[in-house]
Design a protein around this motif. Structure first.
Motif, mmCIF file in Angstrom:
data_model
loop_
_atom_site.group_PDB
_atom_site.id
_atom_site.type_symbol
_atom_site.label_atom_id
_atom_site.label_comp_id
_atom_site.label_asym_id
_atom_site.label_seq_id
_atom_site.Cartn_x
_atom_site.Cartn_y
_atom_site.Cartn_z
ATOM 1 N N SER A 115 0.920 -1.176 -0.023
ATOM 2 C CA SER A 115 -0.096 -0.042 -0.042
ATOM 3 C C SER A 115 0.880 1.152 -0.122
ATOM 4 O O SER A 115 2.227 1.192 0.361
ATOM 5 C CB SER A 115 -0.786 -0.135 1.080
ATOM 6 N N PRO A 116 0.286 2.372 -0.375
ATOM 7 C CA PRO A 116 1.120 3.693 -0.352
ATOM 8 C C PRO A 116 1.777 3.983 1.031
ATOM 9 O O PRO A 116 2.688 4.518 1.122
ATOM 10 C CB PRO A 116 0.254 4.828 -0.902
ATOM 11 N N GLN A 117 0.891 3.490 2.111
ATOM 12 C CA GLN A 117 1.427 3.777 3.327
ATOM 13 C C GLN A 117 2.662 3.055 3.929
ATOM 14 O O GLN A 117 3.488 3.396 4.430
ATOM 15 C CB GLN A 117 0.651 3.247 4.586
ATOM 16 N N LYS A 118 2.718 1.781 3.033
ATOM 17 C CA LYS A 118 4.238 0.847 3.222
ATOM 18 C C LYS A 118 5.383 1.788 2.618
ATOM 19 O O LYS A 118 6.463 1.674 3.450
ATOM 20 C CB LYS A 118 3.708 -0.511 2.380
ATOM 21 N N VAL A 119 4.905 2.268 1.482
ATOM 22 C CA VAL A 119 6.322 2.854 1.084
ATOM 23 C C VAL A 119 6.659 4.070 1.854
ATOM 24 O O VAL A 119 7.899 4.288 2.084
ATOM 25 C CB VAL A 119 5.948 3.606 -0.242
ATOM 26 N N GLU A 120 5.632 4.941 2.433
ATOM 27 C CA GLU A 120 6.177 5.832 3.345
ATOM 28 C C GLU A 120 6.923 5.514 4.620
ATOM 29 O O GLU A 120 7.580 5.934 5.098
ATOM 30 C CB GLU A 120 4.758 6.488 3.941
ATOM 31 N N GLN A 123 10.321 4.473 3.701
ATOM 32 C CA GLN A 123 11.254 5.409 3.693
ATOM 33 C C GLN A 123 11.476 6.007 4.969
ATOM 34 O O GLN A 123 12.742 6.437 5.256
ATOM 35 C CB GLN A 123 10.244 6.694 3.078
ATOM 36 N N ARG A 124 10.796 5.821 5.832
ATOM 37 C CA ARG A 124 10.947 6.155 7.200
ATOM 38 C C ARG A 124 12.041 5.313 7.924
ATOM 39 O O ARG A 124 13.112 5.615 8.504
ATOM 40 C CB ARG A 124 9.668 6.180 8.178
ATOM 41 N N ILE A 125 11.894 3.989 7.686
ATOM 42 C CA ILE A 125 12.893 3.012 8.141
ATOM 43 C C ILE A 125 14.409 3.308 7.642
ATOM 44 O O ILE A 125 15.499 3.300 8.550
ATOM 45 C CB ILE A 125 12.422 1.513 7.675
ATOM 46 N N VAL A 126 14.249 3.738 6.712
ATOM 47 C CA VAL A 126 15.818 4.007 5.733
ATOM 48 C C VAL A 126 16.246 5.348 6.388
ATOM 49 O O VAL A 126 17.353 5.172 6.499
ATOM 50 C CB VAL A 126 15.432 4.251 4.292
ATOM 51 N N PRO A 143 8.831 4.684 -5.522
ATOM 52 C CA PRO A 143 7.387 3.816 -5.557
ATOM 53 C C PRO A 143 7.608 2.213 -6.352
ATOM 54 O O PRO A 143 8.682 2.286 -7.342
ATOM 55 C CB PRO A 143 6.491 4.415 -6.389
ATOM 56 N N PRO A 144 6.963 1.322 -5.721
ATOM 57 C CA PRO A 144 7.297 0.011 -6.463
ATOM 58 C C PRO A 144 6.941 0.106 -8.095
ATOM 59 O O PRO A 144 5.772 0.805 -8.429
ATOM 60 C CB PRO A 144 6.232 -0.890 -5.838
ATOM 61 N N GLN A 145 7.610 -0.496 -8.917
ATOM 62 C CA GLN A 145 7.297 -0.435 -10.417
ATOM 63 C C GLN A 145 7.357 -1.805 -10.647
ATOM 64 O O GLN A 145 8.051 -2.751 -10.252
ATOM 65 C CB GLN A 145 8.173 0.501 -10.986
ATOM 66 N N PRO A 146 6.921 -2.055 -12.160
ATOM 67 C CA PRO A 146 7.146 -3.312 -12.708
ATOM 68 C C PRO A 146 8.516 -3.609 -13.022
ATOM 69 O O PRO A 146 9.121 -2.490 -13.519
ATOM 70 C CB PRO A 146 6.211 -3.208 -14.058
ATOM 71 N N LEU A 147 8.917 -4.866 -12.891
ATOM 72 C CA LEU A 147 10.505 -5.082 -13.487
ATOM 73 C C LEU A 147 11.042 -4.493 -14.551
ATOM 74 O O LEU A 147 11.830 -3.853 -14.613
ATOM 75 C CB LEU A 147 10.548 -6.683 -13.458
ATOM 76 N N MET A 148 9.839 -4.642 -15.785
ATOM 77 C CA MET A 148 10.563 -4.325 -17.077
ATOM 78 C C MET A 148 10.617 -2.844 -16.759
ATOM 79 O O MET A 148 11.745 -2.052 -17.505
ATOM 80 C CB MET A 148 9.852 -4.746 -18.140
ATOM 81 N N ASP A 149 9.733 -2.021 -16.302
ATOM 82 C CA ASP A 149 10.103 -0.514 -16.342
ATOM 83 C C ASP A 149 11.214 -0.306 -15.698
ATOM 84 O O ASP A 149 11.992 0.619 -15.947
ATOM 85 C CB ASP A 149 8.869 0.131 -15.694
ATOM 86 N N ALA A 150 11.456 -0.802 -14.595
ATOM 87 C CA ALA A 150 12.525 -0.439 -13.745
ATOM 88 C C ALA A 150 14.105 -0.796 -14.563
ATOM 89 O O ALA A 150 14.919 -0.121 -14.342
ATOM 90 C CB ALA A 150 12.664 -1.365 -12.168
#
Ligand code: SAH
Length: 257
Positions: A115-120, A123-126, A143-150
């Motif tokens: 979820s978007p909260q997970k990403v926040e 970032q806090r953990i980091v 933000p999480p992204q499909p493998l090929m895009d990354a």
């Protein structure tokens, strides 16, 4: 000494304007009093020795500090998100080891749907891990992204990198590796040792797979985009272990002398 991350706009030299939460942290949690010193850092490579003042929500800069313990080449990890709390476990470790950017990727066998909260939260953990290990740069969690895009965005071409990479010319092509647990690939250590001196400032991009591993098509796609397949040894590592091992090898090669 205690460290606090501030936003650049909180600094109007010689004053630092603290948020209520930061003031609470310094005074209630860390129990600092007026005159006590702490280190303020902006996460972008600047930090200052500061002291709490009597004025409410204010600190004063005593001096700018100079330190450098960032890796000479920015390392970007493309991590197929492990399930459960796997990211929570590995993020502090790769931050301690000096990662510049983390790109959580969704691959064919990725099970986690963050979820978007997970990403926040990531970032806090980091940020907390960066403060603890006295880094000047706070790694970016994308933000999480499909493998090929990354893979396409970070492949070995001159690519726009974050400002955490101020040590390299903008045109340095990245060295890109994909960790593959099966098949015959060269060991990442040997590859780094032979390639590092030729590209001493280029970003290093490393992709690691999920619990179920990469599909053959994913590995083929990565190779087609310029990622070199590498092994991390003969044993199968867990998805949370592989990025830590890969980054340890990188730090050893980059900081060997
Ligand atoms: N279940 C898979 C293993 C996945 S391990 C299987 O049995 O095939 C998770 C990820 O960690 C892999 O996709 C790979 O990127 C990395 N990894 C694990 N062990 C590795 C090794 N010995 N060498 C290189 N990469 C490895």
């Amino acid at each position: 000494m205690q460290r606090l991350t501030i936003a650049p706009e909180q600094l109007t030299p010689p004053h630092i304007h603290l948020t209520t939460a930061q003031h609470h942290y310094l005074c209630r949690v860390l129990r600092l009093r007026v005159g006590d010193r702490f280190i303020a850092m902006d996460g972008g490579g600047h930090w200052w020795l500061a002291a709490l003042t009597e004025a409410p929500l204010q600190a004063v800069v005593l001096e700018a500090m100079h330190a450098h313990n960032e890796l000479p080449r920015p390392v970007i990890l493309l991590i197929a998100m492990p399930k459960g709390g796997g990211m929570d476990d590995l993020l502090p470790q790769v931050t301690e080891l000096g990662v510049a950017e983390i790109v959580p990727v969704v691959s064919d066998r990725t099970l986690l749907k963050p979820s978007p909260q997970k990403v926040e939260r990531w970032q806090r953990i980091v940020r907390e891990a960066a403060e603890q290990s006295e880094r000047q740069h706070i790694p970016i969690v994308h933000p999480p992204q499909p493998l090929m895009d990354a893979l396409k965005r970070w492949r070995g071409e001159a690519s726009p990198m974050s400002d955490a990479t101020d040590c390299l010319p903008p045109t340095s092509p990245a060295s890109c590796y994909i960790c593959t647990e099966r098949g015959v690939s060269r060991h990442l250590l040997g590859v780094l040792l032979t390639q590092h001196s030729a590209t001493p400032a280029a970003p290093i991009v490393i992709a690691t797979g999920p619990e179920g591993g990469w599909t053959e098509a994913e590995v083929a796609g990565a190779i087609a985009l310029g990622f070199q397949p590498v092994t991390l040894g003969r044993r199968i590592l867990r998805a949370v272990t592989a990025p830590v091992v890969a980054l340890s090898l990188v730090t050893a090669v980059l900081e060997q002398d």
